[in-house]
Enzyme design. Structure first.
Site, short mmCIF file in Angstrom:
data_model
loop_
_atom_site.label_atom_id
_atom_site.label_comp_id
_atom_site.label_asym_id
_atom_site.label_seq_id
_atom_site.Cartn_x
_atom_site.Cartn_y
_atom_site.Cartn_z
N GLY A 1 0.81 -1.22 0.00
CA GLY A 1 0.00 0.00 0.00
C GLY A 1 0.84 1.26 0.00
O GLY A 1 0.58 2.19 -0.77
N GLN B 1 3.95 -11.09 -1.23
CA GLN B 1 3.40 -12.19 -0.43
C GLN B 1 2.49 -13.16 -1.20
O GLN B 1 2.44 -14.35 -0.87
CB GLN B 1 2.66 -11.62 0.79
CG GLN B 1 3.54 -10.69 1.64
CD GLN B 1 2.74 -9.88 2.68
OE1 GLN B 1 1.76 -10.35 3.23
NE2 GLN B 1 3.17 -8.65 2.93
N CYS C 1 -5.68 -12.14 2.66
CA CYS C 1 -5.97 -13.15 1.65
C CYS C 1 -6.75 -14.34 2.21
O CYS C 1 -6.19 -15.39 2.50
CB CYS C 1 -4.73 -13.66 0.94
SG CYS C 1 -5.21 -14.51 -0.58
N ASP D 1 -4.20 -3.52 4.53
CA ASP D 1 -4.58 -4.44 5.60
C ASP D 1 -4.84 -3.75 6.94
O ASP D 1 -5.58 -4.27 7.77
CB ASP D 1 -3.46 -5.49 5.81
CG ASP D 1 -3.26 -6.39 4.61
OD1 ASP D 1 -4.06 -6.31 3.65
OD2 ASP D 1 -2.30 -7.19 4.62
N LYS E 1 -8.87 -8.44 2.81
CA LYS E 1 -7.56 -7.77 2.81
C LYS E 1 -6.61 -8.42 1.81
O LYS E 1 -6.08 -9.49 2.07
CB LYS E 1 -6.96 -7.83 4.22
CG LYS E 1 -7.80 -7.10 5.27
CD LYS E 1 -7.21 -7.21 6.64
CE LYS E 1 -8.08 -6.60 7.73
NZ LYS E 1 -8.38 -5.16 7.59
N CYS F 1 -9.33 -12.59 -5.15
CA CYS F 1 -8.66 -13.70 -4.52
C CYS F 1 -8.42 -14.78 -5.57
O CYS F 1 -9.37 -15.46 -5.98
CB CYS F 1 -9.52 -14.24 -3.37
SG CYS F 1 -8.58 -15.33 -2.33
C1 FAD Z 1 0.31 -16.41 2.07
C2 FAD Z 1 -0.28 -15.14 1.51
C3 FAD Z 1 -0.94 -15.19 0.30
C4 FAD Z 1 -1.50 -14.04 -0.24
N1 FAD Z 1 -2.11 -14.12 -1.46
C5 FAD Z 1 -2.59 -12.99 -2.04
C6 FAD Z 1 -3.13 -13.03 -3.37
O1 FAD Z 1 -3.14 -14.08 -4.02
N2 FAD Z 1 -3.59 -11.89 -3.91
C7 FAD Z 1 -3.54 -10.70 -3.23
O2 FAD Z 1 -3.94 -9.67 -3.78
N3 FAD Z 1 -3.05 -10.62 -1.97
C8 FAD Z 1 -2.57 -11.74 -1.36
N4 FAD Z 1 -2.02 -11.66 -0.11
C9 FAD Z 1 -2.21 -10.43 0.71
C10 FAD Z 1 -1.29 -9.28 0.38
O3 FAD Z 1 0.04 -9.69 0.39
C11 FAD Z 1 -1.53 -8.17 1.42
O4 FAD Z 1 -2.91 -7.89 1.50
C12 FAD Z 1 -0.80 -6.88 1.07
O5 FAD Z 1 0.60 -7.10 1.04
C13 FAD Z 1 -1.13 -5.80 2.09
O6 FAD Z 1 -0.38 -4.63 1.88
P1 FAD Z 1 -0.14 -3.58 3.03
O7 FAD Z 1 0.61 -2.45 2.44
O8 FAD Z 1 -1.42 -3.31 3.73
O9 FAD Z 1 0.76 -4.39 4.07
P2 FAD Z 1 2.22 -5.01 3.82
O10 FAD Z 1 2.51 -5.16 2.37
O11 FAD Z 1 2.29 -6.21 4.67
O12 FAD Z 1 3.18 -3.87 4.37
C14 FAD Z 1 3.15 -3.38 5.70
C15 FAD Z 1 4.46 -2.65 5.96
O13 FAD Z 1 4.38 -1.98 7.22
C16 FAD Z 1 5.65 -2.06 7.81
N5 FAD Z 1 5.61 -1.82 9.25
C17 FAD Z 1 5.38 -2.72 10.23
N6 FAD Z 1 5.48 -2.14 11.43
C18 FAD Z 1 5.78 -0.84 11.20
C19 FAD Z 1 6.02 0.27 12.07
N7 FAD Z 1 5.96 0.16 13.41
N8 FAD Z 1 6.32 1.46 11.51
C20 FAD Z 1 6.38 1.61 10.16
N9 FAD Z 1 6.16 0.58 9.31
C21 FAD Z 1 5.87 -0.62 9.83
C22 FAD Z 1 6.12 -3.46 7.46
O14 FAD Z 1 7.54 -3.58 7.59
C23 FAD Z 1 5.65 -3.60 6.03
O15 FAD Z 1 6.64 -3.26 5.08
C24 FAD Z 1 -1.41 -12.81 0.45
C25 FAD Z 1 -0.72 -12.75 1.68
C26 FAD Z 1 -0.16 -13.90 2.20
C27 FAD Z 1 0.60 -13.82 3.49
#
Ligand code: FAD
Length: 400
Positions: free
Chosen positions: A17, A48, A166, A300, A308, A344
């Site tokens: 994100g 991921q 996911c 997320d 999510k 998904c």
């Molecule tokens: C096994 C698995 C399968 C999946 N399959 C799919 C799929 O097929 N299709 C799909 O669309 N999605 C899938 N996903 C889900 C997808 O990966 C996530 O929904 C997506 O990465 C969420 O993005 P985000 O930016 O919200 O969080 P993330 O990409 O997880 O990033 C969060 C960031 O916040 C940082 N952070 C943590 N703590 C702090 C802090 N205190 N201060 C500052 N930064 C911090 C972390 O280091 C990280 O870099 C899957 C996930 C998994 C685990």
């Protein structure tokens, strides 16, 4: 470290994100270069969604990670620290390292927390005794190890009652494992069980119907409203609770793939920017904070009532960017709206996939001119080969 910093726009979290939103923003408004600060402690950034195929031995683990430094969009800077405290009334936050950061506008994309500790016994045994999980980079190799070493017996796959990222991933790995067992001559001496806290295979009837057929064809035993609550690795037994009757029972396993309970990140949960459930409190359509208008969130960590996924972020990021620009440049209210789109890709085997796409109303919102409720090789190839390129070279570059 410990010095004060300030930036016009601060972004917390440089995962899917955070990077996507910043890349799009700087592409739309190059004049903001030099005014955007990303804060994230992580050395690596992960794709991921491919962990499902890594766990199944179909993709190399290393291909899912890239150094964070290589992904920070040009024109943005990166503070490699962990945010601990938000003081939104003063447009200000603080990191664990003691840096105070002042902002005019804030975007939060901090992700979701894996609560391994919520299952007694899990932390000690994950990666050993046939206990594995696709849900983190550190444990995903254990899944392939467990699947490829499985000699028959009881194979269990769990799904918790908490929100997770996911929602389909806990069952995708089960379908892959089952196919692998079948092809390697161990399926007949084993039973495969889906232990899920939910009442059905999928929340959208159109795709649920297909998944029910898959489960029947593969002779998988489903246990609904059944949640993992404790695990004893050395003895290879897991304790489950029936969520209706509250009765507890134990089940032996030779392999267990655990999807850990998840919840809001600790650093967000107790802050003034979350709702009572701990998720960042934003308007479901505009992604603008309900109480602090200069704050937005996506992904997320948000309380958006959708599933999510990274795919959801692809549709959320342009809404955040447009509404932020309206506010920043014209002091105008948010107008761009997100409809809850999420996707998904439900892998059902090494060459088959149901590409589920739907919105807030759980209505299909499909992208391809085919019946996406069917299992297809073409959609599997899209997931394995096309979506990773779309992610690294499209989404993270702000091109989509
Ligand atoms: C096994 C698995 C399968 C999946 N399959 C799919 C799929 O097929 N299709 C799909 O669309 N999605 C899938 N996903 C889900 C997808 O990966 C996530 O929904 C997506 O990465 C969420 O993005 P985000 O930016 O919200 O969080 P993330 O990409 O997880 O990033 C969060 C960031 O916040 C940082 N952070 C943590 N703590 C702090 C802090 N205190 N201060 C500052 N930064 C911090 C972390 O280091 C990280 O870099 C899957 C996930 C998994 C685990």
């Amino acid at each position: 470290m410990g010095m004060n910093q300030s930036a016009k726009i601060v972004v917390v979290g440089a995962g899917s994100g955070g990077i996507t939103a910043v890349a799009q923003l700087l592409r739309k408004r190059p004049a903001l270069k030099g005014h955007v600060l990303l804060i994230d402690p992580a050395e690596q950034h992960y794709y991921q969604p491919l962990w499902t195929l890594v766990g199944a031995g179909d993709v190399k683990k290393e291909s899912t990670a890239r150094p964070m430094a290589s992904l920070i969009p040009e024109g943005a800077s990166w503070l490699q620290e962990s945010v601990t405290t938000f003081i939104p009334k003063e447009n200000h936050l603080v990191t664990e390292e003691g840096t105070a950061v002042q902002y005019e506008y804030l975007i939060i994309a901090g992700g979701i927390q894996l609560n391994w500790e919520a299952i007694p016994g899990l932390r000690e045994t994950i990666g050993k005794n046939g206990v594995c999980s696709n849900y983190s980079f550190d444990t995903v190799a254990s899944t392939w190890e467990a699947i490829s070493n499985f000699k028959g017996g009881e194979a269990l796959f769990t799904m918790p009652s908490t929100p997770i990222k996911c929602g389909g991933a806990p069952q995708k790995i089960m379908y892959l494992a089952e196919e692998y067992f079948e092809e390697h001559g161990v399926r007949r001496q084993s039973s495969v069980h889906f232990m899920t806290a939910l009442p059905n295979m999928f929340a959208v009837p159109r795709y649920e119907k297909t998944l029910n057929e898959v489960v029947r064809r593969k002779n998988i035993q489903t246990h609904f409203k059944t949640e993992l609550i404790e695990i004893d690795g050395p003895k290879q037994v897991a304790t489950f609770e029936n969520l209706d009757t509250k009765e507890r029972f134990i089940h032996h396993f030779d392999l267990i793939h655990v999807t850990p309970p998840m919840g809001p990140m600790d650093f967000l949960k107790n802050s003034p920017i979350t709702d009572d459930t701990g998720w960042v409190d934003v308007n479901a359509k505009t992604l603008q904070h309900d109480r602090f208008p200069n704050v937005f969130a996506l992904g997320d960590c948000s309380n958006l009532p959708t599933s999510k996924t990274g795919a959801a972020i692809r549709k959320q990021a342009p809404v955040v960017v447009e509404n932020l620009i309206r506010l920043m440049e014209h002091q105008k209210s948010a107008e761009a709206e997100y409809d809850g789109y999420t996707s998904c890709p439900l892998v059902t085997g090494y060459g088959s996939l149901v590409m589920a796409e739907f919105d807030y109303d759980k209505q299909p919102a499909e992208s391809f001119p085919i019946d996406q409720s069917e299992e297809r090789l073409s959609m599997f190839l899209v997931k394995k080969h096309f979506l990773p390129i779309l992610y690294w070279d499209g989404m993270l570059k702000g091109l989509m």
